[in-house]
Motif scaffolding. Sequence first.
Motif, mmCIF file in Angstrom:
data_model
loop_
_atom_site.group_PDB
_atom_site.id
_atom_site.type_symbol
_atom_site.label_atom_id
_atom_site.label_comp_id
_atom_site.label_asym_id
_atom_site.label_seq_id
_atom_site.Cartn_x
_atom_site.Cartn_y
_atom_site.Cartn_z
ATOM 1 N N LYS A 208 0.827 -1.203 0.000
ATOM 2 C CA LYS A 208 0.000 0.000 0.000
ATOM 3 C C LYS A 208 0.861 1.252 0.000
ATOM 4 C CE LYS A 208 -3.696 0.123 2.566
ATOM 5 N NZ LYS A 208 -4.586 0.000 3.772
ATOM 6 N N HIS A 211 2.336 1.680 -3.411
ATOM 7 C CA HIS A 211 1.283 2.155 -4.307
ATOM 8 C C HIS A 211 1.095 3.658 -4.148
ATOM 9 C CE1 HIS A 211 -3.078 1.451 -5.919
ATOM 10 N NE2 HIS A 211 -2.349 2.232 -6.690
ATOM 11 N N TRP A 212 1.039 4.104 -2.937
ATOM 12 C CA TRP A 212 0.873 5.526 -2.645
ATOM 13 C C TRP A 212 2.069 6.331 -3.166
ATOM 14 C CZ3 TRP A 212 -1.901 9.511 -1.876
ATOM 15 C CH2 TRP A 212 -1.403 10.639 -1.241
#
Length: 260
Positions: A208, A211-212
Amino acid sequence: MASEKLYADVSEIPSRIEEEKVNEIAIDGISGVLYKRKNFGRGWRPRWFVLKDGVVSYYKIRGADKVSPENARGSRIIGEESLRRVSYRQILPPKLIGEIHIKVSSIHESKSSEKRFTIFTGIKKMNLRAKTLEDRTAWVETLRAAKDMFPRISNLELMAPVENSVVSTEKLRMRLMDEGMSEEMIRESERIMKSEYTALQSQLVMLKQKHWDLLTSLQQLEVEVMNRRKNHSNKISSSSSSTDKVLELPRVTGLMLVGL
């Protein structure tokens, strides 16, 4: 009729797109010629566009430049002009100009022209024009279908904590008890399961974060490219203005001499 036959053999006419599953077409991707409005100044230039895996890539083509089937990257070709440009001879691939991630973009049809539409990323607006209304419909519908496959996730959703999630071992315990396992073995199995879940949870948090970071980098890159283009345009305008002033000096001087 000839146009319809051409689409049916190689590409897709919009009525057929409605009949088939648009999602399947979005997975395969589409490609073809679209006309892109110049960022500075007026006019439209042909570009070879490819939608694949949620990313729109566009390439430079000039005049009657041809493209190879490889440039379609296994996607469905949209439009008669696009089909005419495909050549099976050995040719140099067109130059990649840029990419747009549909996930962070919105697609809007023009109200003033039946052939135009725009892709807006929030910081960049790309004005496009198809050859026909049918071609525009095919592009817009497939772009929107691809966007639905890669829905935009808010920052809060993306970075929401997962530490508070709980995994239950009740079903595992009941199954092991049915198998006649001892309490000691059941507890050991539960411990192993929770340990694996914790490790998987940590990997999810890392993914995550990556991804950010990727989305942030893409936005920063788009801003940097736009700023460079603006600076380049300003330098050209400034240089042109200075040249005009220099050319006007002899005429001013002449007028002064006449006045004397």
